[in-house]
Design an enzyme around this catalytic site. Structure first.
Site, PDB file in Angstrom:
ATOM      1  N   LYS A 141       0.815  -1.224   0.000  1.00 65.91           N
ATOM      2  CA  LYS A 141       0.000   0.000   0.000  1.00 65.91           C
ATOM      3  C   LYS A 141       0.838   1.258   0.000  1.00 65.91           C
ATOM      4  O   LYS A 141       0.427   2.287  -0.537  1.00 65.91           O
ATOM      5  CB  LYS A 141      -0.930   0.011   1.217  1.00 65.91           C
ATOM      6  N   LYS A 223      -5.557  -9.244  -6.405  1.00 65.17           N
ATOM      7  CA  LYS A 223      -6.852  -9.543  -5.768  1.00 65.17           C
ATOM      8  C   LYS A 223      -7.882  -8.491  -6.181  1.00 65.17           C
ATOM      9  O   LYS A 223      -7.529  -7.347  -6.477  1.00 65.17           O
ATOM     10  CB  LYS A 223      -6.705  -9.599  -4.243  1.00 65.17           C
ATOM     11  N   LYS A 226     -11.687  -2.737  -4.157  1.00 59.48           N
ATOM     12  CA  LYS A 226     -12.458  -1.541  -4.491  1.00 59.48           C
ATOM     13  C   LYS A 226     -11.569  -0.338  -4.736  1.00 59.48           C
ATOM     14  O   LYS A 226     -12.028   0.701  -5.176  1.00 59.48           O
ATOM     15  CB  LYS A 226     -13.481  -1.259  -3.394  1.00 59.48           C
TER      16      LYS A 226
HETATM   17  P1  AMP Z   1     -11.461  -4.632   3.205  1.00 58.61           P
HETATM   18  O1  AMP Z   1     -12.404  -4.208   2.150  1.00 58.61           O
HETATM   19  O2  AMP Z   1     -10.034  -4.580   2.756  1.00 58.61           O
HETATM   20  O3  AMP Z   1     -11.702  -3.947   4.507  1.00 58.61           O
HETATM   21  O4  AMP Z   1     -11.738  -6.182   3.456  1.00 58.61           O
HETATM   22  C1  AMP Z   1     -12.848  -6.672   4.191  1.00 58.61           C
HETATM   23  C2  AMP Z   1     -12.834  -8.183   4.187  1.00 58.61           C
HETATM   24  O5  AMP Z   1     -12.982  -8.699   2.863  1.00 58.61           O
HETATM   25  C3  AMP Z   1     -11.526  -8.776   4.731  1.00 58.61           C
HETATM   26  O6  AMP Z   1     -11.849  -9.933   5.488  1.00 58.61           O
HETATM   27  C4  AMP Z   1     -10.776  -9.158   3.491  1.00 58.61           C
HETATM   28  O7  AMP Z   1      -9.867 -10.212   3.713  1.00 58.61           O
HETATM   29  C5  AMP Z   1     -11.910  -9.590   2.564  1.00 58.61           C
HETATM   30  N1  AMP Z   1     -11.542  -9.407   1.149  1.00 58.61           N
HETATM   31  C6  AMP Z   1     -11.192  -8.233   0.555  1.00 58.61           C
HETATM   32  N2  AMP Z   1     -10.914  -8.422  -0.749  1.00 58.61           N
HETATM   33  C7  AMP Z   1     -11.078  -9.752  -0.989  1.00 58.61           C
HETATM   34  C8  AMP Z   1     -10.935 -10.578  -2.161  1.00 58.61           C
HETATM   35  N3  AMP Z   1     -10.570 -10.080  -3.336  1.00 58.61           N
HETATM   36  N4  AMP Z   1     -11.206 -11.903  -2.036  1.00 58.61           N
HETATM   37  C9  AMP Z   1     -11.594 -12.433  -0.850  1.00 58.61           C
HETATM   38  N5  AMP Z   1     -11.735 -11.701   0.278  1.00 58.61           N
HETATM   39  C10 AMP Z   1     -11.492 -10.384   0.222  1.00 58.61           C
END
Ligand code: AMP
Ligand code: TRP
Length: 355
Positions: A141, A223, A226
């Site tokens: 990041k 991955k 957003k």
């Molecule tokens: P975040 O949006 O980064 O706060 O992620 C929230 C949750 O979604 C966390 O548990 C991440 O590990 C999961 N997550 C985010 N992106 C992915 C992805 N591409 N595939 C699977 N899980 C995800």
């Protein structure tokens, strides 16, 4: 680092690192507690849904559940204030729309609970910078100009540890990208317990094998996120036509067979999404598309995603019609779990010598 450090501290201290009697009376056997968080840094994606939210919803009867919209984590990178405010409420409404049930799960906004920040500071003071230097997400990041990254981005995993440890959490359901952060949380809990006496439960990560890493549609080496380009992810609020288009344009390869083959990341990712949303076995899916081309498969997948998201979007529209009700629900969620966070913080402060 994780196992050896934890194991050594546990052995040397001779104390069970999981004792947390100040918070949980030993006489009442309790369900395992889960805590998880999600950042309001944009509309959540299908990756968030399949990797995390879906499990939170499905397992609400198994655990004692606490879910948090982690706005303090979002500001570790620049955010437009008005957008952050809107995204935070949107995310809370979307979690409810996906099926988080406020009767069974406490749902609240991280910054409404100052105990997290206060505990994070204490934990910052027992966390060696060497541990933070190893965090791969910070490196990714911060990008090339690491000197310009905020101290908040650097210390982010310690705030995450505070989120989790404040509630004496047993398990943390997350996607694969958070594995290292949960391991660090264990190490921090262990370091504190070793130095000051048993205070925190050491949590474990709950990561499902399939779906823990949904990949970007236009670059299956990354991955789905957003914070990347529009065409790379499906947002939970994308209109049906946008969903169909994005899937139709998703990167595949020049081969023809539709089979689960990890060495072909584009089609493997799309098949994984199909598997998770259809509930069918891999064999059945391969058989169904054995004599069909990518175009037909992508059209079928598009319909599957639209069918999965349509009811979520309908519920979201209902929930957002009544903002007062959403605010009240979030306040109730915070009130319900505040005593837990306060008790942990009090114990930690007393152990350190602050009170
Ligand atoms: P975040 O949006 O980064 O706060 O992620 C929230 C949750 O979604 C966390 O548990 C991440 O590990 C999961 N997550 C985010 N992106 C992915 C992805 N591409 N595939 C699977 N899980 C995800
Ligand atoms: N760091 C997590 C992410 O980026 C979000 C998060 C913050 C979290 N605090 C948490 C996840 C506590 C689980 C538990 O996805």
């Amino acid at each position: 680092m994780s196992t050896s450090t934890s194991a050594r501290a546990r052995r040397d201290s001779g104390a069970p690192a999981t004792a947390a009697t100040t918070v949980t009376p030993a006489t009442t056997p309790r369900r395992e507690r889960v805590f998880s968080g999600i950042k309001p840094s944009g509309t959540p994606t299908l990756g968030n849904y399949l990797g995390a939210i879906r499990h939170w919803v499905a397992e609400q009867d198994i655990y004692d559940n606490i879910y948090c919209v982690v706005d303090l984590h979002a500001i570790t990178v620049p955010q437009d204030p008005a957008e952050l405010r809107a995204n935070t409420r949107q995310l809370a409404a979307l979690l409810l729309a996906c099926g988080i049930d406020p009767e069974r799960s406490a749902l609240f906004i991280q910054s409404h609970m100052p105990e997290h920040s206060e505990l994070a500071w204490i934990l910052n003071c027992v966390t060696p910078t060497g541990w933070l230097n190893r965090m791969t997400q910070f490196k990714a990041k911060a990008g090339a100009d690491r000197e310009a990254a905020s101290a908040g981005l650097y210390a982010y995993p310690v705030l995450m540890a505070a989120d989790i440890l404040a509630y004496q959490t047993d398990a943390v359901p997350v996607g694969d990208d958070q594995r290292q952060h949960v391991e660090l949380t264990r190490d921090i809990a262990n370091a504190f317990n070793y130095r000051f006496g048993a205070t925190f439960v050491e949590p474990r990560a709950l990561i499902r094998e399939v779906g823990a890493r949904i990949m970007s549609l236009d670059d299956p080496a990354k991955k789905m996120s957003k914070s990347e380009s529009e065409g790379s992810y499906i947002s939970l609020l994308d209109p049906p036509d946008a969903i169909r288009k994005k899937i139709a344009r998703a990167t595949t390869d020049s081969q023809r067979t539709i089979v689960f083959d990890e060495s072909r990341p584009g089609i493997y990712n799309l098949l994984t999404i199909y598997e998770l949303l259809s509930g069918q076995s891999r064999e059945a899916i391969e058989a169904e598309f054995a004599s069909k081309g990518y175009k037909e498969f992508k059209a079928a997948l598009g319909e599957l995603v639209v069918t999965a998201l349509t009811p979520v979007q309908a519920r979201y529209a209902e929930i957002t019609e009544n903002p007062g009700q959403l605010d009240a629900l979030l306040a109730r969620g915070a009130a319900r779990v505040r005593p837990l966070a306060q008790a942990t913080l009090r114990t930690a402060k007393a152990r350190v010598g602050l009170i």
